[in-house]
Scaffold this active site. Sequence first.
Site, PDB file in Angstrom:
ATOM      1  N   SER A 141     -13.220  -2.333   1.584  1.00  0.00           N
ATOM      2  CA  SER A 141     -13.382  -1.826   2.904  1.00  0.00           C
ATOM      3  C   SER A 141     -15.058  -1.561   2.823  1.00  0.00           C
ATOM      4  O   SER A 141     -15.550  -1.234   1.962  1.00  0.00           O
ATOM      5  CB  SER A 141     -12.481  -0.373   2.718  1.00  0.00           C
ATOM      6  OG  SER A 141     -11.177  -0.388   2.616  1.00  0.00           O
TER       7      SER A 141
ATOM      8  N   LYS B 134      -3.668   6.226   8.450  1.00  0.00           N
ATOM      9  CA  LYS B 134      -4.487   6.517   7.019  1.00  0.00           C
ATOM     10  C   LYS B 134      -4.979   7.994   7.420  1.00  0.00           C
ATOM     11  O   LYS B 134      -6.040   8.114   8.277  1.00  0.00           O
ATOM     12  CB  LYS B 134      -5.704   5.620   6.949  1.00  0.00           C
ATOM     13  CG  LYS B 134      -6.596   5.902   5.861  1.00  0.00           C
ATOM     14  CD  LYS B 134      -7.726   4.670   5.655  1.00  0.00           C
ATOM     15  CE  LYS B 134      -8.875   4.909   5.030  1.00  0.00           C
ATOM     16  NZ  LYS B 134      -8.532   4.758   3.265  1.00  0.00           N
TER      17      LYS B 134
ATOM     18  N   ARG C 146       0.912  -1.242   0.115  1.00  0.00           N
ATOM     19  CA  ARG C 146       0.003   0.079  -0.009  1.00  0.00           C
ATOM     20  C   ARG C 146       0.763   1.240   0.014  1.00  0.00           C
ATOM     21  O   ARG C 146       1.309   1.728   0.975  1.00  0.00           O
ATOM     22  CB  ARG C 146      -0.751  -0.094   1.277  1.00  0.00           C
ATOM     23  CG  ARG C 146      -1.615   1.255   1.354  1.00  0.00           C
ATOM     24  CD  ARG C 146      -2.645   1.140   2.619  1.00  0.00           C
ATOM     25  NE  ARG C 146      -3.318   2.164   2.957  1.00  0.00           N
ATOM     26  CZ  ARG C 146      -3.061   3.429   3.712  1.00  0.00           C
ATOM     27  NH1 ARG C 146      -1.980   3.053   4.462  1.00  0.00           N
ATOM     28  NH2 ARG C 146      -3.667   4.299   4.010  1.00  0.00           N
TER      29      ARG C 146
HETATM   30  C1  LIG Z   1      -5.363   1.331   5.815  1.00  0.00           C
HETATM   31  C2  LIG Z   1      -6.507   1.649   7.026  1.00  0.00           C
HETATM   32  N1  LIG Z   1      -7.829   1.453   6.871  1.00  0.00           N
HETATM   33  C3  LIG Z   1      -8.407   1.817   7.909  1.00  0.00           C
HETATM   34  S1  LIG Z   1      -7.239   2.407   9.102  1.00  0.00           S
HETATM   35  C4  LIG Z   1      -6.125   1.935   8.252  1.00  0.00           C
HETATM   36  C5  LIG Z   1      -4.688   2.308   8.853  1.00  0.00           C
HETATM   37  C6  LIG Z   1      -4.265   1.119   9.611  1.00  0.00           C
HETATM   38  O1  LIG Z   1      -3.053   1.251  10.126  1.00  0.00           O
HETATM   39  P1  LIG Z   1      -2.511   0.863  11.503  1.00  0.00           P
HETATM   40  O2  LIG Z   1      -2.681  -0.720  11.887  1.00  0.00           O
HETATM   41  O3  LIG Z   1      -1.186   1.544  11.849  1.00  0.00           O
HETATM   42  O4  LIG Z   1      -3.359   1.660  12.642  1.00  0.00           O
HETATM   43  C1  LIG Z   2      -8.186   0.545   3.773  1.00  0.00           C
HETATM   44  C2  LIG Z   2      -8.178  -0.709   3.998  1.00  0.00           C
HETATM   45  C3  LIG Z   2      -9.038  -1.470   4.823  1.00  0.00           C
HETATM   46  N1  LIG Z   2      -8.983  -3.171   4.844  1.00  0.00           N
HETATM   47  C4  LIG Z   2      -7.744  -3.565   4.492  1.00  0.00           C
HETATM   48  C5  LIG Z   2      -7.553  -5.045   4.594  1.00  0.00           C
HETATM   49  N2  LIG Z   2      -6.829  -2.876   3.729  1.00  0.00           N
HETATM   50  C6  LIG Z   2      -6.962  -1.663   3.576  1.00  0.00           C
HETATM   51  N3  LIG Z   2      -6.146  -0.842   2.673  1.00  0.00           N
END
Ligand SMILES: Cc1ncsc1CCOP(=O)(O)O
Ligand SMILES: C=C1C=NC(C)=NC1=N
Length: 218
Positions: free
Chosen positions: A113, A142, A42
Site C-alpha cells: 500500500s 477499512k 483479507r
Molecule cells: C483495504 C482498503 N485500503 C484502502 S481503502 C480499503 C477498503 C476498500 O473497500 P471498499 O471497496 O468497500 O471501499
Molecule cells: C490496503 C490495501 C491496499 N491495496 C490493496 C490492493 N489491498 C489492500 N489490502
Amino acid sequence: MSFVKNSLSLYFIMGSQDCPHQDPVRVLEQAINGGITCFQYREKNSGLHMHQTVLLGKKLRRLCREHGIPFLVNDRVDLALILEADGVHIGQEDLPASEVRKIIGPDRILGVSAETPAEAEQAMLDGADYIGVGPMYSTLSKKDAGEPIGPDAIQQIRRQIGSDFPIVGIGGITPERTPQVMEAGADGVAVISAISKSGEPSEAARRFRQYLSGSTKL
Ligand SMILES: Cc1ncsc1CCOP(=O)(O)O
Ligand SMILES: C=C1C=NC(C)=NC1=N
Ligand SMILES: [Mg+2]
C-alpha cells in the site's frame, strides 16, 4: 510484470467481515463468474479464529485455482505460505516489504500500500510488484483508512515512478467511478463492498467490466 499488470484490472478483496449475510465462498464464486481478474483474502476483525481462517482460506484458494485467478493474502505472510498463495499484500504498518520479499521468494507477487510518491518509490525499491493507492474515496471497509486522497494521488505517484509500474486504485470505488481512477493512471481497481455487498456479486463485477472496457451506454 506484464502478468501482474493484466491481472490487476478488476481486483476483488474480501473477508468474512465483508459478507455479513452470505457465504463468502458463494460470494467469491459469483464474483469470479462476473469477471474479476484477481482476488485477495483479507480477514480483518472478523472474529474468526485462525483455524477457521485457514479453513475458509483453503476453500477460497481452491476456487481461485480452479478458475486460474491469482490468490493473494492480506497482511499475514504466514497465512499466505500456509495457503500456498500466489502473493501477499502488506500495508505501511505491516512487516517491512524488503523482509517479506525474502520470506516469499522472488516468484510470488508482493503488493504494497502507498499513499504518497515517497511511499511508492520505497515500495518499488523494496521489491514490490504493484502498489495499492488509496483510499480514493470515503470507505466503510477499512476502519483506519486515512482521508480520501482521490485519483489525483495516482497522477502524483505516476510522475514519481513512471508509467510502467503497476498501480491499482482502492477505496470507495464503484463501477461509475472506475473511469476516473483509470484515467488518473491506474492499471486497475481494487474493490470490496461494491461487489461483496451488492446482493448480486456477479452482476456487480460485470458492471465494473463494462466500465473498464468503456463499453457502457453513457
Ligand atoms: C483495504 C482498503 N485500503 C484502502 S481503502 C480499503 C477498503 C476498500 O473497500 P471498499 O471497496 O468497500 O471501499
Ligand atoms: C490496503 C490495501 C491496499 N491495496 C490493496 C490492493 N489491498 C489492500 N489490502
Ligand atoms: Mg495491512
